[in-house]
Design an enzyme around this catalytic site. Structure first.
Site, short mmCIF file in Angstrom:
data_model
loop_
_atom_site.label_atom_id
_atom_site.label_comp_id
_atom_site.label_asym_id
_atom_site.label_seq_id
_atom_site.Cartn_x
_atom_site.Cartn_y
_atom_site.Cartn_z
N ASP A 1 97.13 -9.14 18.31
CA ASP A 1 97.81 -8.42 17.23
C ASP A 1 98.86 -9.37 16.67
OD1 ASP A 1 98.49 -6.42 15.54
OD2 ASP A 1 99.04 -4.97 17.11
N ASP B 1 95.26 -7.96 10.45
CA ASP B 1 96.17 -8.64 11.39
C ASP B 1 95.88 -8.29 12.85
OD1 ASP B 1 96.90 -6.02 11.32
OD2 ASP B 1 99.03 -6.37 11.03
N GLU B 2 94.67 -7.92 13.14
CA GLU B 2 94.37 -7.41 14.47
C GLU B 2 92.91 -7.69 14.79
OE1 GLU B 2 94.43 -2.97 16.31
OE2 GLU B 2 95.31 -3.27 14.35
#
Lengths: 394, 372
Positions: A13, A108-109
């Site tokens: 993350d 973003d993960e």
């Protein structure tokens, strides 16, 4: 029953991703409360907040005006989603050096399946350390990683590790790790489920794990089965960890809704190039092209077509997407998102074309030459003229 | 309007026009048939604006006149009526009464004035023997593209010359080409028209109703094609646009050949295809001097290996080439039984197949390989 192979999953993350990207360009703001999203005096919400801003109680999805009240001296930045996607793409290429099975759940993960990479990178724990370092060294972007045997546990772990942390949960420690956590920590459990569980006297994951499966199914239906598994740190489904990649897609959320046909067409060309490049990197050929449209009011539409011949060429993907777009876009309405997915992937190009054989060969050559330039001088060194017509947003 | 017809006469014609009736209901009149009682005949017309059909059957006409009746409804009703005379009578408000034995219907109709006029049959260009036209269609139409975006491939090219007739169809991946000599009286130039797939299907249907020796009158105007098969007339909109320059892709250097019996190679491919990847239908042919092998495999079903011994040795370099089994089977079931010549250049260029037992026709099939 067959023994299930032990999985090693890392959940990566990115820490305050949008803000971290902005700080690459505005290092003078480091250490300050920074908010990406609508300006503090306007309608709209916070998309991301730096850890300094979070200290004031600001969090994403909060109205910007509220954020401004909580922290009047916070710096509000408008957000440049195209730029974030470019950085997300760079991060993804780092991930892909460690494992071919990378599932970007959002910008973003990502979940990385590290199973079977021990010989290359050592234990999953060692690999996670290398990944975190590589991401930092190559992008200057911080991330947190959770490592466990399931997606559920790895996600909970990365969440607790933030920021810039690493957390590894060995298999025999999973139950003990999860037990004291409030149920809200489990991905997928929101306010509603939390409240219902509270009604059953369940507040922690440990308490949830003691509830019988039948009881959960009785209360939650199918979701009960998933809860039962999640409470034990097992994934409800592992669809994205299939050996075979199902599709390759790229989408673009516009900073402002777009109704200009040329602009949208240019975006399609750009997305087709991104998808094409990834197909070629993976040596895959797509049989179907899917277009995704999202209107201002969030109404979302996906339309697909099957190609005559499987392809990994940008121009073919673009032509198919543009055709779908012409057929399905309601010109009176602005779009907030466009996406292209290439599906039904094959490792061989398969059927060759009879009538277009020459043109196809020329296109293949052209694409190979363009890829060679991009490999040498960077992804943006060469783009189709059409995709360059996109309006810059930064 | 008042007339009576025999059930089977009517049923046959209703069956033949169903394919032309509009399926969508956007323009209601197009779901109707136009019926016209004149002298001692009943004329029936249907159209979906892409195609039109006109047919005729004997009738006892008490009072001449015309009306329209819902095509699908009428067909379903007539189909289940007893084998007896059916009486029709026009009523007020375009309704039509139908009586047969102990059945009686009153059917909603629409004003005949709303029914689109079909173009008149112009002076015929040539007469094509029914058996030739039927053969041409049967051996090419399967290769027509179904992809709407490539609309010039949505039909077959019909080429008429003073002493030959040719039909070509391709979907961009394979091409079917058939030619035969026939002297066309009165034709002194070349005629090239694109016939839509739907029209070919309907013409094929009409051809089944007539004797082989019957002749089809073919005509065209600026925007339509006309096929008159006996008394029945099929009108199709002309497919405009340029059919690809197919001559350029006909192989000229396919010197590596092997001859195989149609039935043997077809059943070997059919069997191998059963375990092939069901999406791509990819099979591999391995050609060697004294044997031809066929391989297929898929993660779901396993592997297949077929071996064929050609009567005469294969004359080329040993090679392997991939194909979509469906494309080969399409051709093999259209080709005449007997020996088939398989002709190759290499594994990246089109292969050509020619049935040697096709009497009176030059038939060839060109298919691009798969890269596996």
């Amino acid at each position: 029953m067959l023994a299930q192979a032990v999985k090693q999953i890392a959940h990566v993350d990115m820490d305050a991703f949008y803000v971290s990207v902005e700080l690459l360009y505005r290092p003078e703001l480091r250490g300050q409360p920074v908010v990406v999203g609508a300006p503090g005096d306007q309608r709209g919400v916070v998309a991301a907040a730096s850890y300094e801003a979070r200290a004031f109680g600001i969090h994403s999805a909060m109205p910007s005006r509220t954020a401004k009240k909580l922290c009047p001296h916070a710096v509000f930045l408008p957000g440049n989603y195209e730029l974030y996607e470019q950085w997300s793409e760079r991060v993804r290429t780092v991930f892909e050096r460690f494992t071919p099975v990378v599932h970007m759940v959002s910008i973003d993960e990502a979940y990385l399946d590290l199973t079977g990479t021990e010989r290359l990178h050592g234990t999953a724990w060692a690999a996670a350390q290398k990944i975190q370092r590589a991401v930092w060294e190559e992008t200057q972007l911080p991330c947190s990683i959770g490592v466990a045997q399931s997606c559920v546990v790895s996600k909970v772990a990365s969440d607790l590790a933030k920021p810039r942390g690493l957390l590894w949960i060995p298999v025999d420690a999973e139950a003990a790790f999860l037990a004291p956590l409030p149920v809200r920590r489990i991905p997928g459990i929101g306010k509603v489920t939390e409240k219902t569980l509270a009604g059953l006297g369940v507040r922690t994951v440990g308490e949830l794990a003691r509830v019988k499966r039948e009881k959960l199914e009785e209360v939650f239906g199918q979701w009960g089965e998933a809860l039962y598994r999640k409470a034990r740190g097992r994934d409800a489904d592992l669809w994205f960890l299939d050996e075979e990649q199902k599709s390759i897609s790229h989408e673009r959320t516009f900073a402002e809704d777009v109704g200009d046909a040329q602009q949208l067409d240019a975006t399609l060309a750009y997305l087709a190039e991104l998808v094409g490049q990834r197909l070629r990197e993976a040596r895959l050929y797509a049989r179907t092209v899917t277009l995704k449209l999202r209107y201002e009011n969030f109404q979302t539409l996906t339309r697909a077509l099957t190609l005559n011949q499987p392809t990994d060429l940008d121009v073919v993907l673009y032509e198919a997407a543009a055709r779908l777009f012409r057929r399905n876009w309601n010109r009176k309405r602005k779009l907030r998102l466009l996406g292209i997915a290439a599906g039904q992937l094959d490792a061989a190009p398969g059927q060759l074309s009879l009538l277009d054989a020459d043109r196809h060969a020329r296109r293949e050559k052209l694409t190979a030459a363009a890829d060679a330039v991009r490999n040498r001088f960077g992804a943006d060194a060469l783009r189709s003229a059409k995709s360059l017509l996109r309006k810059p947003t930064h | 309007m008042e007339f009576s017809v025999k059930k089977f006469d009517l049923l046959r014609e209703l069956q033949l026009v169903q394919g032309v009736v509009e399926r969508k209901t956007t323009i209601p009149i197009l779901s109707n048939l136009l019926v016209e009682a004149k002298k001692d005949q009943l004329w029936i017309a249907a159209t979906d604006l892409e195609m039109g059909i006109r047919t005729v059957l004997p009738a006892k006409v008490k009072k001449e006149g015309a009306g329209t009746i819902a095509a699908r409804r009428l067909f379903e009703i007539v189909r289940t009526l007893p084998d007896a005379e059916i009486k029709f009578k026009g009523l007020e408000n375009n309704w039509v009464e139908l009586r047969c034995a102990r059945s009686r219907f009153k059917l909603v109709g629409m004003a005949r004035e709303n029914f689109p006029a079909l173009p008149d049959f112009p002076h015929p260009l040539v007469k094509i023997p029914a058996v030739i036209l039927a053969t041409l269609i049967a051996k090419t139409s399967f290769a027509i593209s179904m992809e709407e975006s490539r609309y010039t491939l949505n039909g077959a090219l019909l080429q008429l010359k003073p002493d030959s007739i040719t039909m070509v169809a391709t979907d961009g991946l394979r091409l079917s080409h058939i030619e035969t000599s026939h002297r066309f009286n009165g034709l002194n130039t070349e005629v090239r028209v694109l016939v839509p797939k739907k029209a070919l299907t309907e013409v094929e249907r009409l051809l089944k109703e007539v004797e082989d020796k019957e002749e089809v009158q073919f005509a065209r105007d600026d925007s339509h094609l006309f096929f008159k098969v006996g008394e029945r007339l099929l009108i199709s909109r002309l497919l405009s646009g340029q059919f690809p320059n197919y001559e350029a892709v006909l192989p000229r250097e396919n010197k590596s050949t092997v001859v195989l019996e149609r039935d043997q190679v077809a059943s070997a491919i059919k069997r191998a295809d059963l375990v092939a990847d069901q999406r791509s239908h990819a099979i591999r042919m391995a050609l060697d001097k004294n044997k031809v092998e066929i391989f297929a495999s898929s993660a779901e079903y396993g592997e297949a290996h077929e071996e064929l011994i050609p009567p005469k040795p294969y004359n080329g370099e040993a090679m392997q080439i991939g194909f979509n089994a469906t494309y080969l089977l399409d051709f093999l079931s259209a080709a005449a039984a007997g020996p088939i010549s398989f002709e190759f250049k290499d594994d990246q260029t089109a292969g050509q197949m020619r049935p040697l037992g096709e009497e009176g026709y030059k038939y060839r099939y060109v298919v691009m390989p798969m890269r596996l």
